[in-house]
Write an enzyme that holds these catalytic residues in place. Sequence first.
Site, PDB file in Angstrom:
ATOM      1  N   SER A  69       0.830  -1.216   0.000  1.00 42.02           N
ATOM      2  CA  SER A  69       0.000   0.000   0.000  1.00 42.02           C
ATOM      3  C   SER A  69       0.859   1.259   0.000  1.00 42.02           C
ATOM      4  O   SER A  69       1.991   1.264   0.487  1.00 42.02           O
ATOM      5  CB  SER A  69      -0.916   0.019   1.218  1.00 42.02           C
TER       6      SER A  69
HETATM    7  N1  SAH Z   1      -0.826  -4.488   3.919  1.00 44.51           N
HETATM    8  C1  SAH Z   1      -0.276  -5.027   2.704  1.00 44.51           C
HETATM    9  C2  SAH Z   1      -1.320  -4.906   1.627  1.00 44.51           C
HETATM   10  C3  SAH Z   1      -1.162  -5.938   0.595  1.00 44.51           C
HETATM   11  S1  SAH Z   1      -2.441  -5.875  -0.651  1.00 44.51           S
HETATM   12  C4  SAH Z   1       0.974  -4.285   2.300  1.00 44.51           C
HETATM   13  O1  SAH Z   1       1.009  -3.059   2.447  1.00 44.51           O
HETATM   14  O2  SAH Z   1       1.896  -4.911   1.800  1.00 44.51           O
HETATM   15  C5  SAH Z   1      -3.744  -6.773   0.120  1.00 44.51           C
HETATM   16  C6  SAH Z   1      -3.427  -8.158   0.588  1.00 44.51           C
HETATM   17  O3  SAH Z   1      -4.633  -8.742   1.056  1.00 44.51           O
HETATM   18  C7  SAH Z   1      -2.888  -9.097  -0.496  1.00 44.51           C
HETATM   19  O4  SAH Z   1      -1.679  -9.645  -0.067  1.00 44.51           O
HETATM   20  C8  SAH Z   1      -3.991 -10.147  -0.639  1.00 44.51           C
HETATM   21  O5  SAH Z   1      -3.498 -11.430  -0.971  1.00 44.51           O
HETATM   22  C9  SAH Z   1      -4.609 -10.114   0.742  1.00 44.51           C
HETATM   23  N2  SAH Z   1      -5.979 -10.623   0.823  1.00 44.51           N
HETATM   24  C10 SAH Z   1      -7.021 -10.392  -0.016  1.00 44.51           C
HETATM   25  N3  SAH Z   1      -8.124 -11.029   0.414  1.00 44.51           N
HETATM   26  C11 SAH Z   1      -7.784 -11.682   1.566  1.00 44.51           C
HETATM   27  C12 SAH Z   1      -8.492 -12.538   2.474  1.00 44.51           C
HETATM   28  N4  SAH Z   1      -9.778 -12.876   2.291  1.00 44.51           N
HETATM   29  N5  SAH Z   1      -7.820 -13.026   3.533  1.00 44.51           N
HETATM   30  C13 SAH Z   1      -6.496 -12.729   3.742  1.00 44.51           C
HETATM   31  N6  SAH Z   1      -5.784 -11.927   2.910  1.00 44.51           N
HETATM   32  C14 SAH Z   1      -6.412 -11.417   1.839  1.00 44.51           C
END
Ligand code: SAH
Length: 220
Positions: A69
């Site tokens: 993000s």
């Molecule tokens: N906080 C992270 C954001 C990554 S993007 C960062 O800044 O690096 C969002 C993440 O949510 C992805 O890695 C995706 O695989 C995860 N995600 C999406 N749906 C999900 C779910 N139902 N349960 C767990 N993780 C999920």
Amino acid sequence: MEIVNFEDSYRHKGLRRKLIDELRRKGIRDERVLNAIDKVPRHLFMDSSFVEFAYQDKAFPIAAGQTISQPYTVAFMTELLNIKPHDKVFEVGTGSGYQTAILSELGGKVYTIERQKDLFQGCQHLLKMLGYNPLYFFGDGYLGKPTYAPYDKIIVTAGAPEIPQVLVEQLAVGGRMVIPIGAEDLQVMTTIDKVSSTQVNVREHGYFVFVPMLKGTNNR
Ligand code: SAH
């Protein structure tokens, strides 16, 4: 064996200072949040070819088609969460682990879940090296993690079509959830304050774009 360069140079630290100034200009006020961003070396959470970009206020691709993000978004959500030391914090979407580090830096006891196997595994060594010890789960965040509930704070870092009721159930009374809600291409940052076991206050805080919150897991 994976070789990771943990160098955090003066140049990196200088770039972080500039990023903090930019976040301040964009309206982030909570000094504890700005301090945490100043402490966590974001460049270590990104693919090495992106080191130059790590301290620009932008989202960037990580593995499995996901993104780390944008720093402003991390700061904004963390400010809304208002973490108190020892808060139990449930994070959906570990991703790169960067937001996990920020939550830990603020003193939260972090429980983080990721549905992509390679991301779930990818960040654990780095976070450990940096001195952070969250509990990691591989699974579907839509189901929460009832074993450790209730949580004082819940943060979802992927866009959900609607407020997941299971997560509201796992939120403590007096607790707060921060989650982007909306269609695939645009979401509204939403806070859900649980004021009693049957009552919530829902507030909206402007538009953001996230990768979608998906059901189930991906083992590859
Ligand atoms: N906080 C992270 C954001 C990554 S993007 C960062 O800044 O690096 C969002 C993440 O949510 C992805 O890695 C995706 O695989 C995860 N995600 C999406 N749906 C999900 C779910 N139902 N349960 C767990 N993780 C999920």
